[in-house]
Scaffold this motif. Sequence first.
Motif, short mmCIF file in Angstrom:
data_model
loop_
_atom_site.label_atom_id
_atom_site.label_comp_id
_atom_site.label_asym_id
_atom_site.label_seq_id
_atom_site.Cartn_x
_atom_site.Cartn_y
_atom_site.Cartn_z
N CYS A 93 -3.22 4.79 1.35
CA CYS A 93 -4.01 3.83 0.56
C CYS A 93 -4.41 2.66 1.47
N THR A 102 0.79 -1.25 0.00
CA THR A 102 0.00 0.00 0.00
C THR A 102 0.82 1.30 0.00
N ILE A 141 -1.48 -1.40 -4.45
CA ILE A 141 -1.54 -0.39 -5.50
C ILE A 141 -1.43 -1.07 -6.86
N THR A 187 -5.87 1.73 -6.58
CA THR A 187 -5.62 0.57 -5.73
C THR A 187 -6.57 -0.55 -6.07
N GLU A 233 -9.92 2.38 -5.49
CA GLU A 233 -9.84 3.76 -4.98
C GLU A 233 -8.91 4.53 -5.92
N PHE A 256 -6.34 7.90 -5.77
CA PHE A 256 -5.71 8.89 -4.89
C PHE A 256 -4.75 9.77 -5.67
N ARG A 264 -0.63 13.70 0.43
CA ARG A 264 -1.88 13.34 -0.26
C ARG A 264 -2.71 14.58 -0.57
#
Length: 1974
Positions: free
Chosen positions: A1121, A1102, A1125, A1141, A1145, A1147, A1156
């Motif tokens: 996350c 992650t 990924i 991910t 998701e 990001f 982030r």
Amino acid sequence: MADRTAPNCHLRLEWVYGYRGHQCRNNLYYTAAKEIVYFVAGVGVVYNTREHKQKFYLGHNDDVISLALHPERVLVATGQVGKEPYICVWDSYTVQTVSILKDVHTHGIACLAFDLEGQCLVSVGLDSKNTICVWDWRRGKVLAAAPGHTDRIFDISWDLYQPSKLVSCGVKHIKFWSLCGNALTPKRGVFGKTGDLQTILCLACAKDEVTYSGALNGDIYVWKGINLMRTVQGAHGSGIFSMNACEEGFATGGRDGCVRLWDLNFKPITVIDLRETDQGYKGLSVRSVCWRGDHILVGTQDSEIFEVVVHDRNKPFLIMQGHCEGELWALAVHPTKPLAITGSDDRSVRIWSLIDHALIARCNMEEPIRCAAVSTDGIHLALGMKDGSFTVLRVRDMTEVVHIKDRKEAIHELKYSPDGAHLAVGSNDNSVDIYGVVQRYKKVGECIGSSSFITHMDWSTDSKYLQINDGSGRRLFFRMPSGKEVTNREELKLVQWASWTCVLGPEVNGIWPKYSDINDINSVDANFNNQVLVTADDYGLVKLLRYPCVKKGAKFKKYLGHSAHITNARWSHDYQWVITIGGADHSVFQWKFVPERKSKEALHIAPQETLADSNSEESDSDQSDVPEMDSEIEQETQLTYRRQVYKEDLPQLKEQCKEKQRVTAMKKRERAPGSGVKLHFVHGYRGYDCRSNLFYTQTGEIVYHVAAVGIVYNRQQNTQRFYMGHDDDILCLAIHPLKDFVATGQVGRESSIHIWDTETLKPMSVLKGFHQLGVCALDFSADGKRLASVGLDDNHTIMLWDWRKGEKLSAMRGSKDKIFVVKINPYLPDKLITAGVKHMKFWHKAGGGLIGRKGNMGKTETMMCAVYGWSEEMVFSGTCTGDICIWRDMFLIKTVKAHDGPVFSMHALEKGFVTGGKDGIVALWDDTFERCLKTYAIKRAVLAPGSKGLLLEDNPSIRAISLGHGHILVGTKNGEILEVDKSGPITLLVQGHMEGEVWGLATHPHLPLCATVSDDKTLRIWDLSPSHCMLAVRKLRKGSRCCCFSPDGKALAVGLNDGSFLIVNADTLEDLVSFHHRKDIISDIRFSPGAGKYLAVASGDTFVDIYNVMSSKRVGVCKGCLNYITHLDWDKRGKLLQVNTGAKEQFFFEAPRGKRQTIPATEVEKIDWSTWTCVLGTSVEGIWPVISEVTEVTAACLSNDRKVLATGDDLGYVKLFRYPVKGKYAKFKRYVAHSTHVTNVRWTHDDSLLVTVGGGDTCLMIWAHEPEGHREFKLCDSEESDIESEDDGGYDSDVTRENEINYTIKALSTNMRPMTGVKPHLQLKEPSVDERQGVVRGSRPPVSRALPQPEKLQTNNVGKKKRPIEDLVLELVFGYRGNDCRNNVHYLNEGADIIYHTASVGIVLNLTTSCQSFYVEHSDDILCLTINQHPKFPNVVATGQVGDTGDMSATSPSIHVWDAMTKQTLSVLRCFHSGGVCSVSFSATGKLLLSVGLDPEHTITIWKWQEGAKVASWIGHTQRIFVAEFRPDSDTHFVSVGIKHVRFWTLAGRALLSKKGVLSSIEDARMQTMLSIAFGANNLTFTGTISGDVCVWKEHILVRIVAKAHTGPVFTMYTTLRDGLIVTGGKERPSKEGGALKLWDQELKRCRAFRLETGQIIDCVRSVCRGKGKILVGTRNAEIIEVGEKNAACNILVNGHMDGPIWGLATHPSRDVFLSAAEDGTVRLWDIPEKKMLNKVNLGHPARAIGYSPEGDMVAIGMKNGEFIILLVTSLKIWGKKRDRRSPIQDIRFSPNSRYLAVGSTESAVDFYDLTLGPQLNRINSCRDIPSFVMQMDFSADSTYVQISTGAYKRLVYEVPSGKQITEQSHIDRITWATWTSVLGDEVVGIWSRNTDKADVTCACVSHSGLNIVTGDDFGMVKLFDFPCPEKFAKHKRFLGHAAHLTNVRFTNGDHFVVSAGGDDRSLFVWRCVHMPH
């Protein structure tokens, strides 16, 4: 350690005692060699009485219950019971199988019969429908099948004098069948008055359509045709079970124990009563007779066979006996003599001589016998009974010694002690009693302690101990004779047992399978001398094992024969034989024991064939001497190729997701992109789990496969061509002997095999729908006609195909373990071999099955390859240990060591062999494998300079070898293809990654290069320029999943699976730097754009780490996350990272620190991304498919010009979308080449190529990008998106009606009028006055004071002698089905005749004479018609009809092919199109017929109509298909059109392949509803649409639209074969320029319009056909018009009502003309002699009733709106009209004196008008109190009464004109009626039939003579009765032709004709009356 192999000795069946007489009949015959053939248990027996020898047929695996003898009397067919029962046809001389017929019946096969020639065999199943099936038995093919009857069928026979006719009989029925096409059509036998309806048990056919049958009551019923002609009463005392016909006459046998002989005319010759003979007994029942010459064979219920010599008939010979009813459990062998003793539930004990094979003594006891034992001295025989008693007999004379009963429950086991002093008796009371023999069997002890019934017992040799087994699986020991239990096991250690018959104990552990505790072994007996053990179990298997066998799951040999449970098995006293007895089959089997030394000598005796192996399947126990399984093979055997989702599942999944789709369908979906890609080159070869899949073609190209692609590689030009027909992994490939075709087999739920041409890359044939899960091996026969294949299902089914026809020839289960190879014998194409895991089998074809025998080697090794050698019996196979096995026939001659490690591939040459193995060596051998001539090692050192790549390692494992063109072609496990020159140098041609998934892919920033990394631990650089080779390779220490070039292309970053990554020099691949910061797999890695300052590294744990490349330090970590990924992208500035991910998701992080960021969706789109490989976000939401639950989009890549987004997904599709992909479910182009998931896709730097890699298939595929506007290339690689377009297909009322119409099946029709009340035949009659006074009606005294009864009916022809009518013949039909059928009018005979249809009648009309002739064989409405245009089949017509479910019964839909001139039926095709057949079309040669169904799948089927054989069938479309037509020049190509549907089909073998029409080539073209088809040259197709446009297609691509060819829908098109001109017909208003009919040139560019002079506002043409200078047109308005091409003159040939029902019908009082009035608002006048319509009047409203005045000068018409009109006939002027009612007028009548008019309406009223008062028509009165609507009215002859029939099933009489009801019955009886049209009344009760519960008799009419009444009903039948018919269910004749619902029926004047009017069919039928002669 005990030997773990099966014993070397074996058993051979020597004799079977018994015959199956129970529940079977007609199963005993003489063969041509005068031997006797019959069956018992699961064995066919051929018994030679002269030599007293038996031969056995052992091909069945369950009870045989039926037998038939071939007319030449050598071949026998037998049928068995079972879940999947089969029929074997076998040779009674050699007892070898000739053919196996399987896969049709369930439960069992009850009857069998051969036809006269012996070509066909008919069988009857035991399933609930008693299916009857006709076979071409030699080919194992079903010719026809149909449900036989609802109840059991007992016998079936072919009519020996008329071909294709059969008779079957059974419970309460006899049926006469005719076979035509694939249809078996039954007619029930009519018992009539001649005999009682009863069960018929047997039959025999004689000449002149005479059939003799035996009935249950002992009579013989004699049939002529389908009618019972006479009976021979009391032929037997009770049921006649068997009837046998021979040259001399007939023999019958019955339950009364008699056999009777009859001559050829069934006059009695003699009777033989077997009960009265010496061997006879009371209750003897004959089950089978066979009469040949002077010998008669008789089989009885009690398992005896008698042979009777006719001239000495009082002395029958008893030649075979056996036990009868009940189970057989008791068996004992004599201690010193070769005798066996058996006892059964039939209460008999029998002694058999094992040497003479005969019964020598028999004694009947009082009770059923369950066990037996003989004392050690052989003097006493003890029998245990079912009632708990036991009896002891003396053996020599069977006299009783004692009878003792100490127990209540059955005695199951008893044994004498070895010293002869005691008898142990074990009962089901859980105890064993011990009796002293010398003390006259006094009880001396009792063994207690068992908790369940006693099953087995054995004494010790010293008679001191007894061991027992009980039903709960416990083993107990007792001291003798006291019976005390032994609990201390120590004292038993030294005990020796005198016998071993127990199933429990360490010595017999091995008899039980390894992992089961099932209690299914009934009996065991040990042979201590030879150390073998025999066991008998519930599955009918006798097994031979070594003794002792200590470990579970020991090896064995098994023998079949007994079908169900075997209750006991014993060795004879000298161990020469084994005796086994069957429980349910009552049979005693005697097996000869062949010890080891003997079995070696017996090798030359071919082993008895069985379908199961008699040598056991190797069980999987840990054999001590099993070699180590090679790791590679181990890996391969574990591959199952199962998929979560098969591509076949997608349509269903899409259907399930339809809801989601409909919601979004409202929104506009993104269009598909303009540009496309085309597969250009593939790096890869599937070697890691496939073998021998690489060959040279005829032209020297190389053919192989990888992923789902067949590849033809040209080594001179280094180019590839592709066969793209598969949609999942190809697993095997075989080449045709001529090296031009290739067969490939794939993975799939219903996997398919494609045979394709390596030049054209077109499929020649597709074999589909038989193998499950996949196809793993293929081989062509030497003549190239056959193909063998092996499936991946659990049984590894083997199939043999005639691949061109797509026919399955034979099939059989291969083996539980994996099969690697199948090879067809090059000399004998009926033989083949298979080799695989512990498996080598030799097969030969037998009908629809294959019979296999195991290769004879001590222990079967795993075979990896096999070939046939220089003669038909030589076979060579390569093993997993490196040996070559050399076989002759099925015997191993010797082995030769060839390689270290497995031999994976071998190839036979002219003079020798070549082999290749895991050791990487290619070896050349001489033709006997004596010498190795040369070896080639595959090494890097010998690689030639021109190689297209690098060898990864020396000596790679060799998986495929092929020779040709002076070279050896080698395929390796590592995915390399090499060419070895005979002189030594090796060239590498193609290579790919090795086994392991490929995920990492990167393209170079400015050169045509790409890099890939894979789980095979290599990094490879590939040249994408035309040299297509691997430039460099480097091994990595771990597998890897991602890689990336730096922006300058000098460095390459690689992420490894252990969490480390390295950066290498892109040219030399040497390490520059490496890091290891993470534990989990590195999933993506990216350099920042521009200078490439940063490197982002994403990992599975992650995080994304950001490194500074120059300083080699980690500068930031992106956190937050929640899941691993999957994708990374940088923006152009190198400042922002986008991350996806695994939890879907999205990001954003800022570089270099990794903070982030939250960015709104609208902003994301504005950011300028350097690359886009993410799959989430609004700009790509359209890439996720409807079925995204089951498939992930794994990869994406945006082209550098930002126009096209490419994606890869889990199903192996590469798709192209137009970017940005906004809105859900965008349209796309999709390409199939990868088989499983596509792991990565990338565009090259200039967008010229798309590079994709596959996970499981290890391939790197290169696709050429073809930009928009580049239209030359074939589009056929891409498939359009598969969601139906949201545009509706357009609307038109006619199309909607045709689409939504529900065709009624006549047989299921319900009533038309809304009737209420009780039907007439169910009403209770009130007694009349006379009856109350005791006078019976009709028996009135001759002289009566009462007035004579007046005539019921006034008769017109009083002067003449009245003649009744005996028959009706169809003379004329006015009508044509145009309103919901199309393309159904054609010219015949150069335009002299035309053909069309209405209702269920096909009509041929001669245009010169106007005569009609009819085809009336259809049982229900015809929906479609076509004619065969091939000159070889002149006037051949096919018509398809409505039908119920497709269960192949008589109400199933069917297609009739018939001759239009002779009306001869040529073939009937019953089909599975439930609902009906809506379109038919003949192929170019006329031999094939295409049909389309109305079933929910709209199935398309292709037939060979002459044979009635179905060639192929496939789902057509989810919505209605209107038309499907063959291309006029083809037998394999056709087109179908329908609701939003056009498809282009190809027939390949037995498979139908189709392509959707591709619209995208024309801007804004949308899929409309297509209605019609025409064809042009050069593969052009024209389809007419609902909007009036015509689409023009080249192959399957839309090239042009002819806009508004018609203003409304284009319903029909016709292609003229001779000049190519096309006629179109549509729906259009007639105007000056246009019309509904147009004639076009061949390209549909120019046209000429014709006007149809019909006077309609809108013309709607439904059918067109073009003859010589004439065009034939059928319209929606039921007209058929002929239009002249030159002068455009119209000639109306046929008229009809256009809408129905036709309610009103009136015949003229003095001329043969009649009027009809219908729902279409017209009244028409028809002339019968002139055969035409004279006139029609448009009323403007639907008409309901019509009537002539008595003089015929006026006509009254009643309307649906309650109005009525009176016309003058001469001028057709209205005389008067009136509307007093608001609801439909149902009947309208003039009184016979012309004074009154009666008008009956739905308002339950009849109004009277006085016509003498003039045309203002004032109502003078009306009848009230009518309970329901009025149906029919009739005046009395004197005009003073009217009778009314009503909707409440009541008939009422009223006075005219007062309207007063007459209720007095005697008054009514005296009225004479002028006419009678009522369906109610006592006089006509007989017209109501039994099956009118849902439907009614709708209309009736009594003839003018008053002698007949004709009726019409809701079933569409016209029936003729005598009048009056007061008896219920009167006799009648029925006439078919109309569709459901007749509305009216009338006699014309003088009773010349009957006219019937149809409801549903809008047609008028005119029947000629045939009067009885004087």
